[in-house]
Design an enzyme around this catalytic site. Sequence first.
Site, mmCIF file in Angstrom:
data_model
loop_
_atom_site.group_PDB
_atom_site.id
_atom_site.type_symbol
_atom_site.label_atom_id
_atom_site.label_comp_id
_atom_site.label_asym_id
_atom_site.label_seq_id
_atom_site.Cartn_x
_atom_site.Cartn_y
_atom_site.Cartn_z
ATOM 1 N N CYS A 78 -25.746 62.042 -12.810
ATOM 2 C CA CYS A 78 -26.788 61.931 -13.832
ATOM 3 C C CYS A 78 -27.361 63.307 -14.140
ATOM 4 O O CYS A 78 -27.657 64.079 -13.236
ATOM 5 C CB CYS A 78 -27.890 61.005 -13.305
ATOM 6 S SG CYS A 78 -29.285 60.879 -14.389
ATOM 7 N N CYS A 84 -35.931 63.411 -11.997
ATOM 8 C CA CYS A 84 -36.346 62.009 -12.090
ATOM 9 C C CYS A 84 -36.932 61.462 -10.791
ATOM 10 O O CYS A 84 -38.041 60.952 -10.776
ATOM 11 C CB CYS A 84 -35.174 61.163 -12.546
ATOM 12 S SG CYS A 84 -35.458 59.391 -12.477
ATOM 13 N N CYS A 87 -33.546 58.024 -8.218
ATOM 14 C CA CYS A 87 -32.443 58.003 -7.242
ATOM 15 C C CYS A 87 -32.671 59.162 -6.276
ATOM 16 O O CYS A 87 -33.155 60.216 -6.662
ATOM 17 C CB CYS A 87 -31.098 58.241 -7.925
ATOM 18 S SG CYS A 87 -30.603 56.970 -9.093
ATOM 19 N N CYS A 165 -29.982 55.420 -18.202
ATOM 20 C CA CYS A 165 -30.151 55.496 -16.756
ATOM 21 C C CYS A 165 -28.892 54.899 -16.150
ATOM 22 O O CYS A 165 -28.541 53.757 -16.442
ATOM 23 C CB CYS A 165 -31.390 54.706 -16.350
ATOM 24 S SG CYS A 165 -31.519 54.510 -14.565
ATOM 25 N N GLN A 289 -34.587 39.428 -7.876
ATOM 26 C CA GLN A 289 -33.783 40.523 -7.322
ATOM 27 C C GLN A 289 -33.148 41.347 -8.447
ATOM 28 O O GLN A 289 -32.656 40.786 -9.419
ATOM 29 C CB GLN A 289 -32.682 39.958 -6.415
ATOM 30 C CG GLN A 289 -33.199 39.225 -5.186
ATOM 31 C CD GLN A 289 -33.697 40.161 -4.092
ATOM 32 O OE1 GLN A 289 -33.586 41.387 -4.195
ATOM 33 N NE2 GLN A 289 -34.269 39.584 -3.056
ATOM 34 N N TYR A 318 -42.243 33.677 1.379
ATOM 35 C CA TYR A 318 -42.088 34.725 0.358
ATOM 36 C C TYR A 318 -40.939 34.344 -0.569
ATOM 37 O O TYR A 318 -39.998 35.112 -0.766
ATOM 38 C CB TYR A 318 -41.814 36.098 0.986
ATOM 39 C CG TYR A 318 -42.757 36.497 2.088
ATOM 40 C CD1 TYR A 318 -43.935 37.195 1.794
ATOM 41 C CD2 TYR A 318 -42.487 36.185 3.418
ATOM 42 C CE1 TYR A 318 -44.801 37.580 2.807
ATOM 43 C CE2 TYR A 318 -43.350 36.567 4.434
ATOM 44 C CZ TYR A 318 -44.504 37.259 4.133
ATOM 45 O OH TYR A 318 -45.349 37.643 5.145
ATOM 46 N N GLU A 339 -45.193 31.121 -1.747
ATOM 47 C CA GLU A 339 -45.178 32.385 -2.498
ATOM 48 C C GLU A 339 -46.566 32.602 -3.094
ATOM 49 O O GLU A 339 -47.236 31.652 -3.478
ATOM 50 C CB GLU A 339 -44.088 32.251 -3.582
ATOM 51 C CG GLU A 339 -44.238 33.094 -4.822
ATOM 52 C CD GLU A 339 -44.051 34.575 -4.556
ATOM 53 O OE1 GLU A 339 -43.141 34.951 -3.807
ATOM 54 O OE2 GLU A 339 -44.850 35.366 -5.103
ATOM 55 N N ASP A 387 -38.664 36.620 3.622
ATOM 56 C CA ASP A 387 -38.167 37.708 2.758
ATOM 57 C C ASP A 387 -39.377 38.461 2.214
ATOM 58 O O ASP A 387 -39.672 38.403 1.025
ATOM 59 C CB ASP A 387 -37.310 37.100 1.629
ATOM 60 C CG ASP A 387 -36.688 38.161 0.740
ATOM 61 O OD1 ASP A 387 -36.821 39.355 1.048
ATOM 62 O OD2 ASP A 387 -36.062 37.794 -0.272
ATOM 63 N N CYS A 414 -36.455 44.341 2.929
ATOM 64 C CA CYS A 414 -36.161 45.482 2.062
ATOM 65 C C CYS A 414 -36.724 46.766 2.673
ATOM 66 O O CYS A 414 -36.784 47.795 2.006
ATOM 67 C CB CYS A 414 -36.700 45.250 0.657
ATOM 68 S SG CYS A 414 -38.456 44.921 0.618
HETATM 69 N N1 SAH Z 1 -37.102 35.507 -1.703
HETATM 70 C C1 SAH Z 1 -37.333 35.902 -3.072
HETATM 71 C C2 SAH Z 1 -38.485 36.921 -3.242
HETATM 72 C C3 SAH Z 1 -38.521 38.076 -2.293
HETATM 73 S S1 SAH Z 1 -39.601 39.395 -2.764
HETATM 74 C C4 SAH Z 1 -36.069 36.439 -3.693
HETATM 75 O O1 SAH Z 1 -35.109 36.760 -2.993
HETATM 76 O O2 SAH Z 1 -36.017 36.520 -4.904
HETATM 77 C C5 SAH Z 1 -41.067 39.076 -1.888
HETATM 78 C C6 SAH Z 1 -41.946 38.025 -2.539
HETATM 79 O O3 SAH Z 1 -43.092 37.872 -1.710
HETATM 80 C C7 SAH Z 1 -42.483 38.362 -3.915
HETATM 81 O O4 SAH Z 1 -42.195 37.295 -4.784
HETATM 82 C C8 SAH Z 1 -44.012 38.497 -3.716
HETATM 83 O O5 SAH Z 1 -44.752 38.033 -4.819
HETATM 84 C C9 SAH Z 1 -44.238 37.615 -2.507
HETATM 85 N N2 SAH Z 1 -45.416 37.895 -1.651
HETATM 86 C C10 SAH Z 1 -46.010 39.066 -1.388
HETATM 87 N N3 SAH Z 1 -46.979 38.925 -0.453
HETATM 88 C C11 SAH Z 1 -46.990 37.605 -0.101
HETATM 89 C C12 SAH Z 1 -47.746 36.834 0.836
HETATM 90 N N4 SAH Z 1 -48.691 37.391 1.589
HETATM 91 N N5 SAH Z 1 -47.472 35.523 0.940
HETATM 92 C C13 SAH Z 1 -46.500 34.936 0.177
HETATM 93 N N6 SAH Z 1 -45.757 35.626 -0.732
HETATM 94 C C14 SAH Z 1 -45.993 36.948 -0.864
#
Ligand code: SAH
Length: 457
Positions: A78, A84, A87, A165, A289, A318, A339, A387, A414
Site C-alpha cells: 500500500c 496510515c 495496518c 484501502c 464480524q 456477548y 448482548e 466472545d 480478539c
Molecule cells: N459473538 C458475536 C459478537 C462478538 S463482539 C459475533 O461473533 O458476531 C462482542 C460483543 O459483545 C459486541 O456485540 C458488544 O456489543 C458486546 N458487549 C460488549 N460488552 C458487553 C457486556 N458487558 N455484556 C454483553 N455484551 C457485551
Amino acid sequence: MSKFQAPIKKNDYIDVTFEDLTHDGNGVAKVDGYPLFIPNGLPGEKAKVKVVKLNKGYGFGRLIEIYEESKFRVEPECSIYKECGGCQLQHLSYEGQLKAKEKQVRDVLERIGKLENVRVHPVLGMDDPWRYRNKAQVPIGEREGGLIGGFYQQRSHDIIDMDECLIQLEQNDLVLRKVKEICGKYGVRAYNEQTNKGTLRHVMARYGKKTGEIMVVLITRTQDLPNQKKIIEEISREIPGVKSIVQNVNPKRTNVIFGEQTKVLWGEEVIYDYIGDIKFAISARSFYQVNPEQTKVLYDKALEYADLSGNENVIDAYCGIGTISLFLAQKAKKVYGVEIVPEAIEDGKKNAELNGISNVEFEVGEAETVIPNWYKQGIKADVLVVDPPRKGCDQALLDTIIKMKPKKVVYVSCNPATLARDLRILEDGGYKTVEVQPVDMFPQTMHCEAVAWLELV
Ligand code: SAH
C-alpha cells in the site's frame, strides 16, 4: 545495572538485534536487558537505531539503517502504509505474520496466563490476505471546498484522503468515493472538531459479501442533512447494491463515532448476509464480524470445540446479532444469548425467525449481570461460549462460570492478553485449557483472534 536505569542516552546511535514484535507491531531490541521499541524493525534483523525517548523500564527508538534484513521482510503493497497506521504488518510477509501471531498467543499464555504446555495450533490464515473487510468507517474533512475522507495521520487529527484501502472489499472503496463526491457536490460541510461546526462527521459502509447488499451510514452532527433528498436519490442510483441509507446523529464534542439516534433515510433498516447457510440481518449499530471468509473458519472451530450432541443447554455470552448462537442452535437443545446492544438483540431475534430456528432465547443486558440472574433462576449451561470485546470477560461473569460449572467453555477472543488473563482465572476455578486455535481475521494488522477450548476437570 538496575532494570529501571537506561544503559543508553537520548539521541545515542546504537547497533541492535531485534528479538521480537510488540502486540502493536513495533520491533523490540534489548540493550543490557533494557527494552527499546522501534517501529518497522523485524525479529532477527540487525540495525542501527537512534534512541528517541527513555522511560522507566523501556524506551523508544527510530530505525536508521538495517544491516541484515529478515528473510520475511517484504515491500509494503500500500502506498500510504507508513502514514496510515491502520495496518501494522505490511512490511512482514504473510507467512511471517502468521508465525508472529502464533508466537504472540504462545507468549501471553505463558507470561500472563502462566499456562505451560497448552497446545497452540498454527494460525489458520487466508489464501489471499487482502481485500477482506466488509466494513469501512472513515472520518470526513474538507480540502479546497471538497470533502475528503480516509484516516487520521498517525498521532494527529489531520485527515489524509484515501481513494482505496487494500484490506477493504472493493465495494467499500466505491461507496466512500461516491459518498464524498455526492455529499461534496450538494454542499454538505464536513464536521470541524475545533469549532464543533459543520455536518458530516463519519461515513460507514457495510457490504454483505454473499448477498451483494450495501448499507451506507452517514454520521452527522446535526439532525438536518442539507439537500437530503437529492443526496439520497443520487447515492441510491449511483452505487449498485445499496439497500439501506441510514443517518446517525452525534451532536456531541467527542471522539466517539456514533451518537444515540439512528434513523433510516432510505430503503431497509438492515442488510442481509450469509455465514455458511445461515442468513443474518445486520443493522447499523450491531457488531458483525469484519472478515466474512474467516468468520466461517472461526465459528466452525468454536462449534467443533463445543462438540454438541443435541441434548445441551448452551449460553452464548456477548452474542452480538446471534451469529454464534444460531450456529450452535442447530446442534443444541437450547441456546441462550446475551448482548448489551439492544439493536443487536433485535437483529438476533429477527435472525432466529429468518432461519426458522426456535430453540434460542435472547436477552439484552450485560453478560456479567444477566448470566448470574439466569443462574439464580436455575438456568444452567452444559456448554458456555464467550466472545467478549478486547477488554475480556468481567470478573463477575468468570465467577458465575466457576459456580455454574458448565462442562465446557469455548472462549473466542480478539485479544490474546485478556484471553490469557481470563484462562488463568478459569484454570484456578477448576478448568483445564485443552487447546487454543488462533484464526487470522485481520491480515496485515497485528490484531489476533483465537478460540480456546476448556474442560471442567
Ligand atoms: N459473538 C458475536 C459478537 C462478538 S463482539 C459475533 O461473533 O458476531 C462482542 C460483543 O459483545 C459486541 O456485540 C458488544 O456489543 C458486546 N458487549 C460488549 N460488552 C458487553 C457486556 N458487558 N455484556 C454483553 N455484551 C457485551
